[in-house]
Structures are given as structure tokens and as C-alpha cells.
Design a protein around this motif. Structure first.
Motif, PDB file in Angstrom:
ATOM      1  N   TYR A   1       0.874  -1.219   0.023  1.00  0.00           N
ATOM      2  CA  TYR A   1      -0.015   0.133   0.026  1.00  0.00           C
ATOM      3  C   TYR A   1       1.075   1.108   0.080  1.00  0.00           C
ATOM      4  CZ  TYR A   1      -3.726   3.467   1.446  1.00  0.00           C
ATOM      5  OH  TYR A   1      -4.247   4.445   1.567  1.00  0.00           O
ATOM      6  N   ALA A   2       1.892   1.260   0.851  1.00  0.00           N
ATOM      7  CA  ALA A   2       2.872   2.401   1.004  1.00  0.00           C
ATOM      8  C   ALA A   2       3.432   2.632  -0.433  1.00  0.00           C
ATOM      9  CB  ALA A   2       3.738   2.193   1.994  1.00  0.00           C
TER      10      ALA A   2
ATOM     11  N   ASN B   1      -1.136   3.478  10.243  1.00  0.00           N
ATOM     12  CA  ASN B   1       0.219   3.246  10.561  1.00  0.00           C
ATOM     13  C   ASN B   1       1.180   3.986  10.280  1.00  0.00           C
ATOM     14  OD1 ASN B   1       2.521   1.672  10.494  1.00  0.00           O
ATOM     15  ND2 ASN B   1       1.703  -0.254   9.667  1.00  0.00           N
ATOM     16  N   LYS B   2       1.987   4.299  11.485  1.00  0.00           N
ATOM     17  CA  LYS B   2       2.866   5.510  11.207  1.00  0.00           C
ATOM     18  C   LYS B   2       4.158   5.235  10.353  1.00  0.00           C
ATOM     19  CE  LYS B   2       0.957   7.981  14.047  1.00  0.00           C
ATOM     20  NZ  LYS B   2       0.319   9.388  13.373  1.00  0.00           N
ATOM     21  N   GLU B   3       4.535   3.839  10.355  1.00  0.00           N
ATOM     22  CA  GLU B   3       5.508   3.611   9.365  1.00  0.00           C
ATOM     23  C   GLU B   3       5.051   3.731   7.892  1.00  0.00           C
ATOM     24  OE1 GLU B   3       7.268  -0.241  10.364  1.00  0.00           O
ATOM     25  OE2 GLU B   3       6.955  -0.102  12.258  1.00  0.00           O
ATOM     26  N   THR B   4       4.132   3.522   7.528  1.00  0.00           N
ATOM     27  CA  THR B   4       3.454   3.808   6.463  1.00  0.00           C
ATOM     28  C   THR B   4       3.338   5.117   5.909  1.00  0.00           C
ATOM     29  OG1 THR B   4       2.053   1.832   6.313  1.00  0.00           O
ATOM     30  CG2 THR B   4       1.442   3.511   4.668  1.00  0.00           C
ATOM     31  N   GLU B   5       3.055   6.047   7.085  1.00  0.00           N
ATOM     32  CA  GLU B   5       3.149   7.520   6.683  1.00  0.00           C
ATOM     33  C   GLU B   5       4.361   8.039   6.939  1.00  0.00           C
ATOM     34  OE1 GLU B   5       1.895  11.191   9.624  1.00  0.00           O
ATOM     35  OE2 GLU B   5       1.126   9.450  10.486  1.00  0.00           O
ATOM     36  N   LEU B   6       5.410   7.562   7.389  1.00  0.00           N
ATOM     37  CA  LEU B   6       6.657   7.950   7.415  1.00  0.00           C
ATOM     38  C   LEU B   6       7.375   7.602   6.060  1.00  0.00           C
ATOM     39  CD1 LEU B   6       8.183   7.066  11.066  1.00  0.00           C
ATOM     40  CD2 LEU B   6       8.106   9.418   9.832  1.00  0.00           C
ATOM     41  N   HIS B   7       7.055   6.333   5.577  1.00  0.00           N
ATOM     42  CA  HIS B   7       7.760   6.039   4.254  1.00  0.00           C
ATOM     43  C   HIS B   7       6.937   7.021   3.118  1.00  0.00           C
ATOM     44  CE1 HIS B   7       9.005   3.257   1.339  1.00  0.00           C
ATOM     45  NE2 HIS B   7       7.835   3.254   0.540  1.00  0.00           N
ATOM     46  N   VAL B   8       5.733   7.070   3.196  1.00  0.00           N
ATOM     47  CA  VAL B   8       5.136   8.033   2.130  1.00  0.00           C
ATOM     48  C   VAL B   8       5.700   9.481   2.180  1.00  0.00           C
ATOM     49  CG1 VAL B   8       2.871   8.769   1.143  1.00  0.00           C
ATOM     50  CG2 VAL B   8       3.165   6.535   1.786  1.00  0.00           C
ATOM     51  N   ARG B   9       5.585  10.163   3.416  1.00  0.00           N
ATOM     52  CA  ARG B   9       5.984  11.385   3.281  1.00  0.00           C
ATOM     53  C   ARG B   9       7.422  11.699   3.174  1.00  0.00           C
ATOM     54  NH1 ARG B   9       1.509  14.199   5.434  1.00  0.00           N
ATOM     55  NH2 ARG B   9       0.278  13.103   6.984  1.00  0.00           N
ATOM     56  N   ILE B  10       7.884  10.918   3.689  1.00  0.00           N
ATOM     57  CA  ILE B  10       9.572  11.000   3.314  1.00  0.00           C
ATOM     58  C   ILE B  10       9.838  11.003   1.795  1.00  0.00           C
ATOM     59  CG2 ILE B  10      11.922   9.884   3.510  1.00  0.00           C
ATOM     60  CD1 ILE B  10      11.212   9.277   6.244  1.00  0.00           C
ATOM     61  N   HIS B  11       9.239   9.981   1.162  1.00  0.00           N
ATOM     62  CA  HIS B  11       9.269   9.987  -0.409  1.00  0.00           C
ATOM     63  C   HIS B  11       8.751  11.081  -1.034  1.00  0.00           C
ATOM     64  CE1 HIS B  11       9.089   7.698  -4.127  1.00  0.00           C
ATOM     65  NE2 HIS B  11       7.903   8.265  -4.418  1.00  0.00           N
ATOM     66  N   PHE B  12       7.549  11.720  -0.172  1.00  0.00           N
ATOM     67  CA  PHE B  12       6.890  12.749  -1.052  1.00  0.00           C
ATOM     68  C   PHE B  12       8.094  14.075  -0.913  1.00  0.00           C
ATOM     69  CE2 PHE B  12       4.898  17.070  -0.141  1.00  0.00           C
ATOM     70  CZ  PHE B  12       4.421  17.261  -1.223  1.00  0.00           C
ATOM     71  N   CYS B  13       8.755  14.362   0.143  1.00  0.00           N
ATOM     72  CA  CYS B  13       9.748  15.136   0.198  1.00  0.00           C
ATOM     73  C   CYS B  13      11.045  14.988  -0.543  1.00  0.00           C
ATOM     74  CB  CYS B  13      10.017  15.357   1.853  1.00  0.00           C
ATOM     75  SG  CYS B  13       8.686  15.960   2.946  1.00  0.00           S
ATOM     76  N   ARG B  14      11.373  13.792  -0.759  1.00  0.00           N
ATOM     77  CA  ARG B  14      12.486  13.238  -1.581  1.00  0.00           C
ATOM     78  C   ARG B  14      12.317  13.670  -3.045  1.00  0.00           C
ATOM     79  NH1 ARG B  14      16.481  12.146   1.196  1.00  0.00           N
ATOM     80  NH2 ARG B  14      16.600  10.486   2.619  1.00  0.00           N
ATOM     81  N   ARG B  15      10.966  13.454  -3.345  1.00  0.00           N
ATOM     82  CA  ARG B  15      10.679  13.612  -4.923  1.00  0.00           C
ATOM     83  C   ARG B  15      10.647  15.351  -5.200  1.00  0.00           C
ATOM     84  NH1 ARG B  15      12.751  10.538  -5.811  1.00  0.00           N
ATOM     85  NH2 ARG B  15      11.978   8.294  -5.601  1.00  0.00           N
ATOM     86  N   ILE B  16      10.145  16.152  -3.976  1.00  0.00           N
ATOM     87  CA  ILE B  16      10.437  17.622  -4.194  1.00  0.00           C
ATOM     88  C   ILE B  16      11.859  18.064  -4.376  1.00  0.00           C
ATOM     89  CG2 ILE B  16       9.994  19.666  -2.925  1.00  0.00           C
ATOM     90  CD1 ILE B  16       7.442  18.797  -2.037  1.00  0.00           C
ATOM     91  N   GLN B  17      12.642  17.247  -3.550  1.00  0.00           N
ATOM     92  CA  GLN B  17      14.300  17.662  -3.571  1.00  0.00           C
ATOM     93  C   GLN B  17      14.745  17.197  -4.953  1.00  0.00           C
ATOM     94  OE1 GLN B  17      16.448  15.840  -0.323  1.00  0.00           O
ATOM     95  NE2 GLN B  17      17.145  17.719   0.258  1.00  0.00           N
ATOM     96  N   ASP B  18      14.217  16.122  -5.344  1.00  0.00           N
ATOM     97  CA  ASP B  18      14.826  15.455  -6.564  1.00  0.00           C
ATOM     98  C   ASP B  18      14.585  16.332  -7.610  1.00  0.00           C
ATOM     99  OD1 ASP B  18      15.950  13.532  -4.931  1.00  0.00           O
ATOM    100  OD2 ASP B  18      14.464  11.874  -5.651  1.00  0.00           O
ATOM    101  N   LYS B  19      13.447  16.673  -7.775  1.00  0.00           N
ATOM    102  CA  LYS B  19      12.941  17.533  -8.829  1.00  0.00           C
ATOM    103  C   LYS B  19      13.465  19.067  -8.637  1.00  0.00           C
ATOM    104  CE  LYS B  19       9.194  17.525 -11.106  1.00  0.00           C
ATOM    105  NZ  LYS B  19       9.119  17.069 -12.465  1.00  0.00           N
ATOM    106  N   GLN B  20      14.221  19.504  -7.702  1.00  0.00           N
ATOM    107  CA  GLN B  20      14.752  20.739  -7.378  1.00  0.00           C
ATOM    108  C   GLN B  20      13.694  21.658  -7.658  1.00  0.00           C
ATOM    109  OE1 GLN B  20      18.043  20.702 -10.225  1.00  0.00           O
ATOM    110  NE2 GLN B  20      19.222  19.410  -8.884  1.00  0.00           N
ATOM    111  N   ILE B  21      12.615  21.627  -6.780  1.00  0.00           N
ATOM    112  CA  ILE B  21      11.522  22.504  -6.887  1.00  0.00           C
ATOM    113  C   ILE B  21      11.983  23.481  -5.949  1.00  0.00           C
ATOM    114  CG2 ILE B  21       9.202  23.058  -6.219  1.00  0.00           C
ATOM    115  CD1 ILE B  21       8.566  19.983  -6.804  1.00  0.00           C
ATOM    116  N   SER B  22      11.947  24.735  -6.430  1.00  0.00           N
ATOM    117  CA  SER B  22      12.536  25.912  -5.574  1.00  0.00           C
ATOM    118  C   SER B  22      11.118  26.651  -5.206  1.00  0.00           C
ATOM    119  CB  SER B  22      13.378  26.882  -6.464  1.00  0.00           C
ATOM    120  OG  SER B  22      12.981  27.518  -7.554  1.00  0.00           O
ATOM    121  N   PHE B  23      11.411  26.841  -3.879  1.00  0.00           N
ATOM    122  CA  PHE B  23       9.932  27.727  -3.694  1.00  0.00           C
ATOM    123  C   PHE B  23      10.006  29.136  -3.966  1.00  0.00           C
ATOM    124  CE2 PHE B  23      10.130  23.905  -0.656  1.00  0.00           C
ATOM    125  CZ  PHE B  23       9.290  23.181  -1.422  1.00  0.00           C
TER     126      PHE B  23
END
Length: 152
Positions: free
Chosen positions: A52-53, A91-113
Motif C-alpha cells: 500500500y505504501a 500506520n505510522k511506518e506507512t506514513e513515514l515512508h510516504v511522507r519521506i518519499h514525497f519530500c525526496r521527490r520535491i528535492q529530486d525535482k529541485q523544486i524551488s519555492f
């Protein structure tokens, strides 16, 4: 009509036979898409949290994989969808996995705010939610998750 409390509903559901309970669940699923999504998670995806994650992460990749610039509306839409999907799991582990993935994607795409405080605050809020969730997982896992977010 005023909604009953959870304990009142539980007492009434216990009294129902299996066929009646099935009918109640199906009627509930017909009224709201969110109820149907929750029922889908509980019946088909709750057994495989890792799957699911990973499914949520791949959906995030699809939504953020647009060419060009990603606007704050897109980020908000992804975060709303992510929050709703994570609420089904709980599930907190699922939440962590998905939220970290989201933040990594933002960083990988080099989205500047840049001047967009809304997007910067949205990202900062995700980091705060990650920190809160890390405090609620098993102590052995905390170190691993802190290593994962060290670059964020």
C-alpha cells in the motif's frame, strides 16, 4: 438528524446478523466516495501495508512527474490526497515512508519555492509531521528514519 456516537453504533452493529451487516456496509459505501475508498483499503489493501505504501509512492511520482514547473496548487492537491490516503492506514511506518518519499521527490525535482511562502510552509509542515511520526514509532526504527530525513 444527529449522528450517534461510536459506542452507540458499535452496540447496534453487534446486534445485526451477517447479511444485514453486509447490506449496511454496502449502503454506506454508496453514499460517499471516501467511504468506498476506506472500505477498499480495509478489505483489499490492509493486509499488505508495504504494498500500500509503495502504491501511494508511485501515485505521488505520477502526480509530480509533470514536465516543467510544479505549482502550489498541484502540491496542495497531492498533500490533500496523501493525507486522506494515510488516514485510512493509520500506520505510522506507512506514513513515514510516504511522507519521506514525497519530500525526496520535491528535492529530486529541485523544486524551488522562491517567493512562494505557501509551498515553503507546505514542505515545512510535512517535515514537522515526519518528526511527530518518528516519535511514535519503535525506538529501533527511529534511528533509521532519522538517517533517511537527514538530507531533507
Amino acid at each position: 438528524m444527529k449522528a450517534a456516537t461510536i459506542s452507540q453504533l458499535k452496540k447496534e452493529l453487534v446486534k445485526l446478523e451477517q447479511d444485514e451487516l453486509l447490506d449496511v456496509c454496502l449502503r454506506l459505501a454508496k453514499f460517499k466516495v471516501e467511504s468506498k475508498e476506506l472500505l477498499t483499503y480495509l478489505l483489499m489493501k490492509a493486509d499488505d501495508e508495504i504494498g500500500y505504501a509503495n502504491e501511494l509512492c508511485s501515485e505521488i511520482d505520477l502526480q509530480l512527474n509533470t514536465p516543467g514547473r510544479i505549482h502550489k496548487k498541484t502540491l496542495r492537491k497531492v498533500v490533500r490526497w496523501m493525507d486522506k490516503s494515510l488516514r485510512f492506514s493509520g500506520n505510522k511506518e506507512t506514513e513515514l515512508h510516504v511522507r519521506i518519499h514525497f519530500c525526496r521527490r520535491i528535492q529530486d525535482k529541485q523544486i524551488s519555492f522562491g517567493d512562494c511562502r505557501v509551498s515553503a510552509n507546505l514542505y515545512a509542515t510535512q517535515l514537522k509531521k515526519i518528526d511527530k511520526a518518528i516519535d511514535k514509532v519503535h525506538p529501533d526504527l527511529r534511528f533509521d528514519y532519522r538517517l533517511q530525513i537527514s538530507g531533507l
